[in-house]
Design an enzyme around this catalytic site. Structure first.
Site, PDB file in Angstrom:
ATOM      1  N   GLU A  56     -20.319  28.346  -2.268  1.00  0.00           N
ATOM      2  CA  GLU A  56     -19.132  28.071  -1.466  1.00  0.00           C
ATOM      3  C   GLU A  56     -19.404  28.386   0.007  1.00  0.00           C
ATOM      4  O   GLU A  56     -20.108  29.343   0.317  1.00  0.00           O
ATOM      5  CB  GLU A  56     -17.950  28.916  -1.974  1.00  0.00           C
ATOM      6  CG  GLU A  56     -17.686  28.732  -3.463  1.00  0.00           C
ATOM      7  CD  GLU A  56     -16.711  29.755  -4.030  1.00  0.00           C
ATOM      8  OE1 GLU A  56     -15.839  30.231  -3.275  1.00  0.00           O
ATOM      9  OE2 GLU A  56     -16.822  30.077  -5.230  1.00  0.00           O
ATOM     10  N   GLU A 102      -7.446  27.048  -0.496  1.00  0.00           N
ATOM     11  CA  GLU A 102      -7.097  28.008  -1.541  1.00  0.00           C
ATOM     12  C   GLU A 102      -6.372  29.183  -0.897  1.00  0.00           C
ATOM     13  O   GLU A 102      -6.732  29.627   0.192  1.00  0.00           O
ATOM     14  CB  GLU A 102      -8.359  28.507  -2.260  1.00  0.00           C
ATOM     15  CG  GLU A 102      -8.099  29.597  -3.296  1.00  0.00           C
ATOM     16  CD  GLU A 102      -9.394  30.146  -3.907  1.00  0.00           C
ATOM     17  OE1 GLU A 102      -9.307  31.109  -4.692  1.00  0.00           O
ATOM     18  OE2 GLU A 102     -10.477  29.618  -3.576  1.00  0.00           O
TER      19      GLU A 102
END
Length: 472
Positions: free
Chosen positions: A276, A387
């Site tokens: 990520e 997120e």
């Protein structure tokens, strides 16, 4: 009992028969009382228990019996009070002793961890946002504490994917620590120094620098909410996108808001592998609300492996210009200028490591292939998007913002976006993301809308304010 004391007969055996002698005895007992009190305060406790306490008092003080009743009652109540006081004081001291001991052990563990991750530097830079950046020799960075890397040096740059344009404007500085022209020397990597207060904000030393475990992008996402575009069903060897940077409001220390690319393989169970990279606002991790460039990895679904940035042995940094975890500047403004960053993650066909590029042609470093199980081969899914953590403060949905804090329908200069969304195929070619789909866990709180055009290729707008009349 530990708090009692004993009255004794006069040594000459003379009974108290006169008022003045009674006064003398009372004075003597008062002195004994004071002496015993002093002894108790010095920590010495009388161990002698006289079972005939009241009988002796009656025999020796019969002429002064009425006066004695008052004195004996006073002494008895005082003695009981001393016992209770002594026991309470002992318990309190024990609790106070245990608490500092626990704190001392915690501080020892924190300092030991700090010595492990904060490496010796050849130069130290103090940033205007309070960060301390250490310029560490590249072969002494935390990654090389790993047994598989110990004694090695960073690898040379790999071949970039075909179709990748690394040319373009390279801003002089895009992180706050470089605003005053400071740089790290060649052969070093800039590492944001971890401070004691950073670890104290975490639940524990072992939890510091790690994401909480969570699973699929759906309504059972355990407090993590998403608005993402994704591709799946093929073999993927990388991804690329441009993301505009914002500074969303985060309601409390235990929540975060981020925008990133996920490279994923394995199931959403215990064997999930992810790589990520993106930007995030995380008060718990960094102690402020600046948007910061970050990386992450795990090979067991966020359980025991992996970490943010360079907070464990994993990611190998090769660049002396970018500090992972440092604040990004500038950021986008509502109805104003937009600032985006371009991220490319791809698998080196020759050595199998996963490399990260920031901006136009600036290699940041790589994740060694041996860190992973499924990602040693390829990714089975790529995700792009936002997120947040919703801790449901006060029983309601969080007001933590995703992206700009505005819904996707508001569009350019108001919403946050991903543009020029691409993947790397089996032959190391960058191609438009085929069959890009979009999904929002809670569209009344954070939503997403996709599209495609010649200027931006595949893109989407996403984000939202969190708590609002439609998101209770």
């Amino acid at each position: 009992m530990g708090g009692e004391f004993v009255l004794r007969k006069p040594r000459n055996g003379i009974k108290c028969r006169r008022f003045d002698r009674c006064n003398t005895m009372r004075q003597t007992e008062t002195e004994l009382f004071s002496e015993e009190t002093r002894e108790r305060r010095r920590g010495r406790r009388s161990r002698r228990i006289n079972g005939s306490f009241f009988l002796d008092m009656i025999i020796f003080f019969r002429p002064c019996f009425s006066s004695f009743i008052f004195l004996s009652l006073f002494l008895l109540s005082s003695s009981s009070s001393f016992v209770l006081s002594s026991e309470t004081e002992h318990l309190s001291q024990r609790n106070q002793t245990l608490r500092p001991l626990e704190e001392l052990n915690k501080l020892k563990a924190i300092n030991q961890h700090l010595r492990k991750i904060n490496k010796p530097s050849v130069k130290t830079i103090h940033s205007s946002d309070g960060d301390i950046i250490d310029c560490v020799l590249s072969h002494q960075q935390p990654a090389f504490d790993h047994p598989r890397l110990r004694g090695q040096k960073p690898l040379d740059p790999p071949e970039r994917p075909s179709g990748h344009n690394s040319r373009g404007l390279r801003p002089k500085s895009f992180q706050l620590w470089r605003m005053e022209g400071e740089t790290c020397p060649e052969g070093t990597v800039p590492i944001r120094r971890t401070k004691q207060e950073d670890i104290l904000r975490a639940n524990s030393v072992s939890a510091f620098g790690k994401k909480l475990r969570h699973f699929r992008r759906d309504t059972s996402s355990n407090g993590h909410e998403h608005a993402v575009g994704y591709v799946s069903g093929e073999k993927y060897f990388g991804a690329k996108a441009s993301i505009n940077v914002w500074a969303p409001q985060v309601q409390n220390q235990y929540e975060f808001s981020l925008s990133q690319i996920w490279i994923i393989s394995g199931s959403f169970g215990n064997d999930l592998n992810t790589i990520e990279a993106g930007w995030q606002v995380s008060p718990e991790l960094y102690g402020d609300n600046y948007p910061r460039f970050f990386t992450y990895w795990t090979n067991d679904a966020y359980q025991a492996t992996g970490c943010y940035n360079l907070l464990c042995s994993g990611f190998v940094q090769t660049n002396s210009q970018i500090a992972i975890g440092a604040a990004i500047s500038p950021s986008s403004s509502f109805k104003g200028g937009q600032f985006d960053i371009t991220l490319l993650i791809w698998k080196d066909p020759k050595h199998g490591n996963w490399w990260l590029e920031f901006g136009s042609g600036i290699l940041v470093g790589y994740w060694p292939s041996f860190l992973f199980t499924h990602l040693r081969e390829h990714a089975s899914m790529v995700q792009y998007g936002g997120e947040v953590v919703n801790s449901s403060p006060f029983g309601a949905h969080t007001s933590t913002q995703m992206g700009s804090g505005h819904f996707a329908e508001e569009g350019f200069t108001k919403s946050s976006y991903f543009r020029n969304i691409q993947v790397v195929d089996w032959d190391n070619n960058l191609v438009p993301s085929p069959n890009l789909r979009v999904l929002a866990d809670h569209p009344n709180c954070y939503d997403i809308q996709g599209g495609s055009n010649k200027a931006w290729g595949n893109y989407f707008y996403y984000g939202g304010p969190g708590k609002n009349p439609k998101c209770p």
